[in-house]
Design a protein around this motif. Sequence first.
Motif, PDB file in Angstrom:
ATOM      1  N   MET A  36       0.869  -1.092  -0.132  1.00 26.73           N
ATOM      2  CA  MET A  36      -0.062  -0.077  -0.062  1.00 26.73           C
ATOM      3  C   MET A  36       1.021   1.242  -0.031  1.00 26.73           C
ATOM      4  N   ARG A  37       2.032   1.059   0.636  1.00 27.05           N
ATOM      5  CA  ARG A  37       3.033   2.431   0.612  1.00 27.05           C
ATOM      6  C   ARG A  37       3.418   2.812  -0.694  1.00 27.05           C
ATOM      7  N   ASP A  38       3.263   1.861  -1.707  1.00 26.08           N
ATOM      8  CA  ASP A  38       3.836   2.119  -3.236  1.00 26.08           C
ATOM      9  C   ASP A  38       2.445   2.905  -4.094  1.00 26.08           C
ATOM     10  N   VAL A  39       1.440   2.806  -3.222  1.00 30.50           N
ATOM     11  CA  VAL A  39       0.257   3.531  -4.045  1.00 30.50           C
ATOM     12  C   VAL A  39       0.205   5.054  -4.032  1.00 30.50           C
ATOM     13  N   ALA A  40      -0.047   5.587  -5.145  1.00 32.96           N
ATOM     14  CA  ALA A  40       0.054   7.201  -5.308  1.00 32.96           C
ATOM     15  C   ALA A  40      -1.429   7.586  -5.233  1.00 32.96           C
ATOM     16  N   VAL A  41      -1.556   8.713  -4.603  1.00 35.12           N
ATOM     17  CA  VAL A  41      -2.701   9.610  -4.497  1.00 35.12           C
ATOM     18  C   VAL A  41      -2.501  10.731  -5.083  1.00 35.12           C
ATOM     19  N   ASP A  42      -3.628  11.453  -5.740  1.00 37.16           N
ATOM     20  CA  ASP A  42      -3.605  12.868  -6.154  1.00 37.16           C
ATOM     21  C   ASP A  42      -4.487  13.653  -5.326  1.00 37.16           C
ATOM     22  N   THR A  43      -5.284  13.140  -4.469  1.00 37.62           N
ATOM     23  CA  THR A  43      -5.984  14.095  -3.588  1.00 37.62           C
ATOM     24  C   THR A  43      -6.112  13.708  -2.242  1.00 37.62           C
ATOM     25  N   VAL A  44      -6.162  14.627  -1.325  1.00 38.50           N
ATOM     26  CA  VAL A  44      -6.284  14.318  -0.043  1.00 38.50           C
ATOM     27  C   VAL A  44      -7.534  15.140   0.734  1.00 38.50           C
ATOM     28  N   PHE A  45      -8.456  14.399   1.320  1.00 36.38           N
ATOM     29  CA  PHE A  45      -9.532  15.310   1.927  1.00 36.38           C
ATOM     30  C   PHE A  45      -9.510  15.112   3.348  1.00 36.38           C
ATOM     31  N   ILE A  46      -9.158  16.110   4.194  1.00 33.31           N
ATOM     32  CA  ILE A  46      -9.343  15.931   5.634  1.00 33.31           C
ATOM     33  C   ILE A  46     -10.722  16.853   5.979  1.00 33.31           C
ATOM     34  N   ALA A  90      -2.423  13.452   6.166  1.00 33.22           N
ATOM     35  CA  ALA A  90      -1.873  14.522   6.167  1.00 33.22           C
ATOM     36  C   ALA A  90      -0.567  14.086   5.543  1.00 33.22           C
ATOM     37  N   ALA A  91      -0.066  12.838   6.167  1.00 28.79           N
ATOM     38  CA  ALA A  91       1.232  12.365   5.973  1.00 28.79           C
ATOM     39  C   ALA A  91       1.473  11.842   4.511  1.00 28.79           C
ATOM     40  N   THR A  92       0.047  11.459   3.992  1.00 21.93           N
ATOM     41  CA  THR A  92       0.092  10.944   2.518  1.00 21.93           C
ATOM     42  C   THR A  92       0.138  12.046   1.634  1.00 21.93           C
ATOM     43  N   ALA A  93      -0.469  13.334   2.151  1.00 23.15           N
ATOM     44  CA  ALA A  93      -0.600  14.291   1.159  1.00 23.15           C
ATOM     45  C   ALA A  93       1.022  14.963   0.804  1.00 23.15           C
ATOM     46  N   ILE A  94       1.751  14.660   2.041  1.00 19.27           N
ATOM     47  CA  ILE A  94       3.222  15.096   2.080  1.00 19.27           C
ATOM     48  C   ILE A  94       4.103  14.086   1.232  1.00 19.27           C
ATOM     49  N   ALA A  95       3.787  12.957   1.557  1.00 18.76           N
ATOM     50  CA  ALA A  95       4.740  11.860   0.799  1.00 18.76           C
ATOM     51  C   ALA A  95       4.296  11.421  -0.681  1.00 18.76           C
ATOM     52  N   GLY A  96       3.019  11.663  -0.710  1.00 17.38           N
ATOM     53  CA  GLY A  96       2.613  11.568  -2.415  1.00 17.38           C
ATOM     54  C   GLY A  96       2.012   9.970  -2.526  1.00 17.38           C
ATOM     55  N   THR A  97       2.457   9.329  -1.637  1.00 11.87           N
ATOM     56  CA  THR A  97       2.038   7.731  -1.681  1.00 11.87           C
ATOM     57  C   THR A  97       1.583   7.485  -0.034  1.00 11.87           C
ATOM     58  N   PHE A  98       0.852   6.504   0.114  1.00  7.20           N
ATOM     59  CA  PHE A  98       0.166   6.097   1.648  1.00  7.20           C
ATOM     60  C   PHE A  98       1.277   6.325   2.617  1.00  7.20           C
ATOM     61  N   ALA A  99       1.199   6.882   3.602  1.00  3.06           N
ATOM     62  CA  ALA A  99       2.285   7.075   4.542  1.00  3.06           C
ATOM     63  C   ALA A  99       1.622   7.334   5.969  1.00  3.06           C
ATOM     64  N   THR A 100       2.379   6.807   6.959  1.00  2.00           N
ATOM     65  CA  THR A 100       2.154   7.472   8.453  1.00  2.00           C
ATOM     66  C   THR A 100       3.081   8.529   8.778  1.00  2.00           C
ATOM     67  N   PRO A 101       2.713   9.194   9.609  1.00  6.23           N
ATOM     68  CA  PRO A 101       3.594  10.218  10.033  1.00  6.23           C
ATOM     69  C   PRO A 101       5.064   9.755  10.210  1.00  6.23           C
ATOM     70  N   ALA A 102       5.456   8.892  10.972  1.00  5.20           N
ATOM     71  CA  ALA A 102       6.513   8.050  10.975  1.00  5.20           C
ATOM     72  C   ALA A 102       7.513   7.910   9.742  1.00  5.20           C
ATOM     73  N   ASP A 103       6.606   7.614   8.840  1.00  6.90           N
ATOM     74  CA  ASP A 103       7.449   7.409   7.333  1.00  6.90           C
ATOM     75  C   ASP A 103       7.965   8.628   7.080  1.00  6.90           C
ATOM     76  N   LEU A 104       7.542   9.906   7.441  1.00  8.32           N
ATOM     77  CA  LEU A 104       8.131  11.006   7.004  1.00  8.32           C
ATOM     78  C   LEU A 104       9.412  11.325   7.522  1.00  8.32           C
ATOM     79  N   ASP A 105       9.933  10.759   8.572  1.00  7.28           N
ATOM     80  CA  ASP A 105      11.112  11.058   9.298  1.00  7.28           C
ATOM     81  C   ASP A 105      12.222  10.398   8.696  1.00  7.28           C
TER      82      ASP A 105
END
Lengths: 199, 468
Positions: free
Chosen positions: B336-346, B453-468
């Motif tokens: 799932m971490r390899d799947v890219a998204v184009d939109t994030v809705f919070i 929020a983390a996914t919006a930043i990474a561009g692919t599915f991510a947890t906040p911990a993945d961003l560090d």
Amino acid sequence: MKAVHIVTGTAVPLDRTDVDTDQIIPSDWLKRVERTGFEKGLFSEWRDDRDFVLNQEQYAGANILIGGLNFGTGSSREHAVWAIQQYGFDAVISPRFADIFRNNCTKNGLVPVTVDADFNAALMTAVRQDPDLEITIDVAQLTVEAPAAGLETTFPLDASTQERFLEGLDDIGLTLRLTADIDDYETHRRPWLPATGPR
Amino acid sequence: MAPKTLSEKIWDRHLVTAGIEGASDLLYIDLHLIHEVTSPQAFDGLRISGRRVRRPDLTVATEDHNVPTENIDQPIADEVSRKQIETLRANAAEFGVTNYPMGHPKQGVVHVIGPEQGLTQPGMTIVCGDSHTATHGAFGSIAFGIGTSEVEHVLATQTLPQSKPGTMAITVDGELPEGSSAKDVILAIIGRIGTGGGIGKIIEYRGDVIRNLSMEGRMTVCNMSIEGGAKAGLIAPDETTFAYLEGREHSPTGADWDGAVADWLTLPTDPGAEFDEEVVLDGADIPAHVSWGTNPAQVMPLHDVIPSPDSFDDPGLRDTAARALEYMGLTANTPMRDVAVDTVFIGSCTNSRIEDLRAAAAVAEGRHVKDGMRTLVVPGSAQVKAQAEAEGLPEIFRAAGFDWREPGCSMCLAMNPDKLQPGERAASTSNRNFEGRQGRGGRTHLVSPAVAAATAIAGTFATPADLD
């Protein structure tokens, strides 16, 4: 609501589980303030596929819809029931209906027929083999049968709902007969319960 | 007296008449929430029958599903939406019902404004022509969604004929792993019980994980009870509940407050009371979750690979999974971490409260969304928006490239200008991943605010911990 005793006719087999109300009537249709005209919206996205079961000629004119497990999940939109009825269905058969959808059916005279999964599968197969198979749903006896396929079973409906179907009773009118009980209940509600605006 | 569950106690308190010999109970309704989509035909019904609204003082309306989330000082461009909003305003005026219109400081998503105004209290019965009404169960009330015929019934009589539902206990013991939230808990629960697991039942959520949730977290859990098929979902009121309620606009005050708290303390399920069904989960087994399919039971841990239809024994589930992967444009066994998204809705009635926005802002702060990412942050109400502004959250979001909007249902359900285009893929904090739910042909993945929020930043599915 119109009284319903017996529904007889042919069926459409919609062999999918978890048919949610967003599929039955997409949300764009919910902006309307009328109660009629929803037949065109019924499964409108799936109907774009020429092979979708509602588009298959052999099922034209059917008045019974057979669905899979968990039929009508999701949104509370009663528009889903209106769309199914206005398209021409009088009953829906499924092994399990979502609660709100089922309630909405009973308020509009669309008969929700809950049958066991094996019967449902057998009926779907029989209808596929013979799209002209005649099915009869008897609300007084709580039976559903397709004699030509040798299929027969019963379905549940609580006594109040069954009576409303058979008599075509107005739910609100029935409750208003209990106005004295409602008045009485209101005299002992807890004093802190919230209220807004004028009484 | 026989021990009773929380839901049985509330049910019994609201019996106007008890059904006998298979007849329905007649249940009194303490609060009826209204919005523009499921009410117009109900008010029409009243007019046709010459009936009035029995208790306008127990009825509250707001505008949420159709409202745009920008340029709200302009008339609504979509004529059909505008007519529906205008119809609600006219009906509210004609029948004497309080309505909070677009732009009003108390307007917002119907399930956000009830609790924040203190209209939602323990022990109540609450209905709304909206399936996510179970949200209010977080306060220890029976709250459920109804159809338009039932809306008309409640307007006319303040009651509903109902068959008594069954009971189900879902206990989440232990502690959640770092980074998991209420959203992950409810996604894991639905994955476990399935979309029909709760049909005909009221779920009581119990256990240490639930007890340790804030009111916002509890609302997120109860909100999605319907996604597990349940009639309602609720949580016993406790000190967390009382602390949230004290001092709110419609909360009891003075001696009434003391009386209310004493009464609410009698509500929790009695020791020895039995449930029709019990399910137990261990909080430690609930990492960040994401949905992969087109129904909310099709969920997985974010760190996992997308399941193969062959992994399902049941032929029905296998077919449904195969159809879902096709619609979602996904390949089995892809991480799932390899799947890219184009939109994030919070946003949405599931995750648009202040705590949700804080969680997303904490991830966004000092970072920036991926180039080309479309992001919407939509507060659940005007009050949530004002609170977020007081805390400086919009500045954090804007600096990180997120689009900060006006309150409403927004992209949860594609009834307003915020929609997905065919083929677009969203990480969404909302509640439904049905085909076309966020716009025709759109692909929805349900996640928590922090993961969104983390996914919006990474561009692919991510947890906040993945961003560090």
